[in-house]
Design a protein around this motif. Structure first.
Motif, PDB file in Angstrom:
ATOM      1  N   LYS A 115      40.725  49.148  52.493  1.00  0.00           N
ATOM      2  CA  LYS A 115      42.094  48.826  52.065  1.00  0.00           C
ATOM      3  C   LYS A 115      42.223  47.367  51.641  1.00  0.00           C
ATOM      4  O   LYS A 115      43.186  46.675  51.969  1.00  0.00           O
ATOM      5  CB  LYS A 115      43.086  49.144  53.192  1.00  0.00           C
ATOM      6  N   LEU A 116      41.214  46.909  50.870  1.00  0.00           N
ATOM      7  CA  LEU A 116      41.173  45.515  50.440  1.00  0.00           C
ATOM      8  C   LEU A 116      41.550  45.323  48.974  1.00  0.00           C
ATOM      9  O   LEU A 116      41.658  44.188  48.513  1.00  0.00           O
ATOM     10  CB  LEU A 116      39.767  44.939  50.671  1.00  0.00           C
ATOM     11  N   LEU A 117      41.733  46.413  48.237  1.00  0.00           N
ATOM     12  CA  LEU A 117      42.092  46.290  46.830  1.00  0.00           C
ATOM     13  C   LEU A 117      43.566  45.924  46.671  1.00  0.00           C
ATOM     14  O   LEU A 117      44.357  46.040  47.609  1.00  0.00           O
ATOM     15  CB  LEU A 117      41.791  47.594  46.095  1.00  0.00           C
ATOM     16  N   LYS A 118      43.921  45.475  45.475  1.00  0.00           N
ATOM     17  CA  LYS A 118      45.291  45.054  45.208  1.00  0.00           C
ATOM     18  C   LYS A 118      46.268  46.186  45.502  1.00  0.00           C
ATOM     19  O   LYS A 118      46.018  47.347  45.181  1.00  0.00           O
ATOM     20  CB  LYS A 118      45.432  44.619  43.749  1.00  0.00           C
ATOM     21  N   ASN A 119      47.378  45.818  46.150  1.00  0.00           N
ATOM     22  CA  ASN A 119      48.434  46.748  46.568  1.00  0.00           C
ATOM     23  C   ASN A 119      48.039  47.588  47.783  1.00  0.00           C
ATOM     24  O   ASN A 119      48.789  48.470  48.186  1.00  0.00           O
ATOM     25  CB  ASN A 119      48.857  47.680  45.419  1.00  0.00           C
ATOM     26  N   TYR A 120      46.853  47.308  48.346  1.00  0.00           N
ATOM     27  CA  TYR A 120      46.441  48.000  49.558  1.00  0.00           C
ATOM     28  C   TYR A 120      46.852  47.174  50.784  1.00  0.00           C
ATOM     29  O   TYR A 120      47.182  45.991  50.682  1.00  0.00           O
ATOM     30  CB  TYR A 120      44.932  48.234  49.567  1.00  0.00           C
ATOM     31  N   GLN A 121      46.787  47.804  51.941  1.00  0.00           N
ATOM     32  CA  GLN A 121      47.318  47.222  53.176  1.00  0.00           C
ATOM     33  C   GLN A 121      46.715  45.865  53.535  1.00  0.00           C
ATOM     34  O   GLN A 121      47.418  44.951  53.961  1.00  0.00           O
ATOM     35  CB  GLN A 121      47.101  48.207  54.330  1.00  0.00           C
TER      36      GLN A 121
ATOM     37  N   ILE B 144      26.316  50.861  40.937  1.00  0.00           N
ATOM     38  CA  ILE B 144      26.255  50.125  42.207  1.00  0.00           C
ATOM     39  C   ILE B 144      27.617  49.536  42.547  1.00  0.00           C
ATOM     40  O   ILE B 144      28.103  49.635  43.687  1.00  0.00           O
ATOM     41  CB  ILE B 144      25.196  49.002  42.133  1.00  0.00           C
ATOM     42  N   LEU B 145      28.273  48.937  41.553  1.00  0.00           N
ATOM     43  CA  LEU B 145      29.565  48.303  41.808  1.00  0.00           C
ATOM     44  C   LEU B 145      30.669  49.325  42.068  1.00  0.00           C
ATOM     45  O   LEU B 145      31.627  49.037  42.795  1.00  0.00           O
ATOM     46  CB  LEU B 145      29.940  47.389  40.643  1.00  0.00           C
ATOM     47  N   MET B 146      30.535  50.516  41.509  1.00  0.00           N
ATOM     48  CA  MET B 146      31.498  51.576  41.817  1.00  0.00           C
ATOM     49  C   MET B 146      31.417  51.957  43.288  1.00  0.00           C
ATOM     50  O   MET B 146      32.437  52.203  43.941  1.00  0.00           O
ATOM     51  CB  MET B 146      31.232  52.804  40.938  1.00  0.00           C
ATOM     52  N   LYS B 147      30.193  51.991  43.823  1.00  0.00           N
ATOM     53  CA  LYS B 147      30.026  52.302  45.243  1.00  0.00           C
ATOM     54  C   LYS B 147      30.622  51.202  46.118  1.00  0.00           C
ATOM     55  O   LYS B 147      31.210  51.481  47.168  1.00  0.00           O
ATOM     56  CB  LYS B 147      28.543  52.497  45.560  1.00  0.00           C
ATOM     57  N   VAL B 148      30.471  49.958  45.674  1.00  0.00           N
ATOM     58  CA  VAL B 148      31.077  48.852  46.418  1.00  0.00           C
ATOM     59  C   VAL B 148      32.594  48.983  46.391  1.00  0.00           C
ATOM     60  O   VAL B 148      33.269  48.779  47.405  1.00  0.00           O
ATOM     61  CB  VAL B 148      30.650  47.493  45.828  1.00  0.00           C
ATOM     62  N   GLU B 149      33.126  49.343  45.235  1.00  0.00           N
ATOM     63  CA  GLU B 149      34.578  49.485  45.129  1.00  0.00           C
ATOM     64  C   GLU B 149      35.100  50.596  46.043  1.00  0.00           C
ATOM     65  O   GLU B 149      36.198  50.485  46.599  1.00  0.00           O
ATOM     66  CB  GLU B 149      34.988  49.762  43.690  1.00  0.00           C
ATOM     67  N   ASP B 150      34.308  51.636  46.228  1.00  0.00           N
ATOM     68  CA  ASP B 150      34.694  52.684  47.175  1.00  0.00           C
ATOM     69  C   ASP B 150      34.821  52.106  48.586  1.00  0.00           C
ATOM     70  O   ASP B 150      35.732  52.465  49.343  1.00  0.00           O
ATOM     71  CB  ASP B 150      33.659  53.813  47.171  1.00  0.00           C
ATOM     72  N   LYS B 151      33.902  51.204  48.935  1.00  0.00           N
ATOM     73  CA  LYS B 151      33.977  50.554  50.247  1.00  0.00           C
ATOM     74  C   LYS B 151      35.210  49.663  50.339  1.00  0.00           C
ATOM     75  O   LYS B 151      35.882  49.622  51.378  1.00  0.00           O
ATOM     76  CB  LYS B 151      32.718  49.718  50.496  1.00  0.00           C
ATOM     77  N   MET B 152      35.498  48.941  49.259  1.00  0.00           N
ATOM     78  CA  MET B 152      36.685  48.086  49.237  1.00  0.00           C
ATOM     79  C   MET B 152      37.945  48.921  49.409  1.00  0.00           C
ATOM     80  O   MET B 152      38.885  48.527  50.110  1.00  0.00           O
ATOM     81  CB  MET B 152      36.741  47.318  47.916  1.00  0.00           C
TER      82      MET B 152
ATOM     83  N   VAL C 236      32.430  40.722  44.244  1.00  0.00           N
ATOM     84  CA  VAL C 236      33.543  39.782  44.383  1.00  0.00           C
ATOM     85  C   VAL C 236      33.318  38.502  43.585  1.00  0.00           C
ATOM     86  O   VAL C 236      34.272  37.789  43.267  1.00  0.00           O
ATOM     87  CB  VAL C 236      33.799  39.441  45.867  1.00  0.00           C
ATOM     88  N   GLN C 237      32.066  38.199  43.247  1.00  0.00           N
ATOM     89  CA  GLN C 237      31.793  37.022  42.426  1.00  0.00           C
ATOM     90  C   GLN C 237      32.126  37.270  40.958  1.00  0.00           C
ATOM     91  O   GLN C 237      32.689  36.408  40.283  1.00  0.00           O
ATOM     92  CB  GLN C 237      30.319  36.619  42.540  1.00  0.00           C
ATOM     93  N   GLU C 238      31.766  38.428  40.467  1.00  0.00           N
ATOM     94  CA  GLU C 238      31.900  38.695  39.040  1.00  0.00           C
ATOM     95  C   GLU C 238      33.300  39.114  38.629  1.00  0.00           C
ATOM     96  O   GLU C 238      33.677  38.990  37.477  1.00  0.00           O
ATOM     97  CB  GLU C 238      30.903  39.769  38.610  1.00  0.00           C
ATOM     98  N   TYR C 239      34.043  39.648  39.564  1.00  0.00           N
ATOM     99  CA  TYR C 239      35.382  40.112  39.238  1.00  0.00           C
ATOM    100  C   TYR C 239      36.380  39.501  40.212  1.00  0.00           C
ATOM    101  O   TYR C 239      36.111  39.384  41.398  1.00  0.00           O
ATOM    102  CB  TYR C 239      35.460  41.640  39.328  1.00  0.00           C
ATOM    103  N   SER C 240      37.521  39.148  39.723  1.00  0.00           N
ATOM    104  CA  SER C 240      38.552  38.586  40.589  1.00  0.00           C
ATOM    105  C   SER C 240      39.232  39.710  41.344  1.00  0.00           C
ATOM    106  O   SER C 240      39.661  40.706  40.764  1.00  0.00           O
ATOM    107  CB  SER C 240      39.597  37.832  39.759  1.00  0.00           C
ATOM    108  N   ILE C 241      39.360  39.560  42.654  1.00  0.00           N
ATOM    109  CA  ILE C 241      40.018  40.597  43.449  1.00  0.00           C
ATOM    110  C   ILE C 241      41.485  40.747  43.054  1.00  0.00           C
ATOM    111  O   ILE C 241      42.129  41.752  43.321  1.00  0.00           O
ATOM    112  CB  ILE C 241      39.893  40.290  44.951  1.00  0.00           C
ATOM    113  N   ASN C 242      42.025  39.739  42.386  1.00  0.00           N
ATOM    114  CA  ASN C 242      43.416  39.817  41.935  1.00  0.00           C
ATOM    115  C   ASN C 242      43.633  40.875  40.864  1.00  0.00           C
ATOM    116  O   ASN C 242      44.765  41.236  40.555  1.00  0.00           O
ATOM    117  CB  ASN C 242      43.864  38.459  41.389  1.00  0.00           C
ATOM    118  N   GLU C 243      42.537  41.383  40.300  1.00  0.00           N
ATOM    119  CA  GLU C 243      42.665  42.383  39.245  1.00  0.00           C
ATOM    120  C   GLU C 243      42.859  43.784  39.798  1.00  0.00           C
ATOM    121  O   GLU C 243      43.022  44.734  39.053  1.00  0.00           O
ATOM    122  CB  GLU C 243      41.408  42.354  38.356  1.00  0.00           C
ATOM    123  N   GLY C 244      42.823  43.934  41.121  1.00  0.00           N
ATOM    124  CA  GLY C 244      42.997  45.262  41.712  1.00  0.00           C
ATOM    125  C   GLY C 244      41.708  46.032  41.647  1.00  0.00           C
ATOM    126  O   GLY C 244      40.784  45.774  42.383  1.00  0.00           O
TER     127      GLY C 244
END
Length: 291
Positions: free
Chosen positions: A211-217, A199-207, A279-287
């Protein structure tokens, strides 16, 4: 009931809800008469060689439709109901056709010839069409998620034990399409951790798409929006847009299904419980939050 109208039935409706909340299914259940894919048929009939629909022929089609609605009322002594499902698909592919449909529905709201029902995913209700939506005789009808009680009842009926059902609900909330997915995986013997990772992998695909992941626009502005939503759960649409330098960027990210716009309340939230868990369980700062 919109699809079984009475004499004083409002003539313009907007049904909104995220993908997977059951909008189309509910409409099919509510409708007892034969359903015809009006837009599907016309798109095939009126395409030119370059696959672009002839707008003038759509306008002709709307005149024919209005005549048909008059004939229908004379024959059945009630108004014809026209449901435009998945209209968000037209926002980008054929916006001119969407304008024609809305303009005709606006005129019809005054002439009261037929009942128009527009069905759209929440994040795709276009702000530029706000004037058209304002002609609706009733507030936007939002099809939301199941409650915790309803979700647990569904999972229990699937013969999933209480402890596992609680964890699955906390992961995906009451989004019926997600509940069906996780229930099926659980019944096939998948562990909760495997289900959660998928489930979280699918969310990460959306992120990533947004372009919301670290180093993205849009990483920096994304952090600001996410932090605000974690604190308040929802933002006024205007507040959400103020975080961005350009309105088109705000809309672009909204359409990536990380966040969701609710026209009934004019607010923006996380698109789903799964996104919030991510976004609660993992810090977005981790990329990449699943590394």
């Amino acid at each position: 009931m919109i699809l079984q109208p009475h004499e004083d039935q409002p003539y313009y409706h907007l049904i909104s809800g995220e993908h997977g909340t059951g909008k189309t299914t509910l409409i099919k259940i509510a409708s007892k008469e034969k359903r015809i894919s009006f837009t599907g048929q016309l798109m095939q009939k009126f395409k030119t060689n370059d696959s672009e629909p002839k707008i003038s022929k759509w306008e002709i089609a709307m005149r024919v439709l209005n005549h048909a609605s008059t004939v229908y009322r004379e024959k059945h002594n009630k108004s014809m109901v026209i449901v435009y499902d998945n209209i968000d698909c037209l926002v980008h592919t054929n916006p001119k056709i969407l304008d024609i449909l809305q303009d005709d529905a606006k005129r019809n709201a005054d002439d009261r010839k037929y009942i128009a029902v527009f069905v759209s995913s929440e994040g795709s209700v276009p702000p530029k069409n706000a004037v058209a939506w304002s002609r609706a005789d009733t507030p936007v009808i939002e099809i939301g998620d199941l409650s915790e009680r309803e979700s647990m009842e569904y999972l229990n009926k699937c013969r999933i034990d209480e402890t596992e059902a609680k964890k699955l609900y906390e992961l995906v909330g009451g989004r019926i399409i997600d509940l069906v997915t996780v229930a099926n995986k659980s019944l096939k013997g998948k562990s909760f951790e495997d289900i959660k990772k998928n489930i979280l992998m699918k969310v990460e695909d959306k992120m990533s798409a947004a372009k919301l992941l670290k180093n993205y626009q849009h990483y920096e502005v994304g952090k600001i929006v996410i932090d605000a939503l974690l604190k308040s759960k929802e933002l006024r649409r205007t507040t959400y847009e103020e975080f961005f330098d350009k309105p088109e960027v705000a809309n672009e990210i909204l359409e990536a299904n990380v966040f969701s716009y609710h026209p009934e309340k004019n607010v923006v939230t996380f698109q789903s419980r799964a996104v919030e868990v991510y976004v609660q369980e993992y810090s977005i700062n981790e990329g990449s939050l699943l590394e």
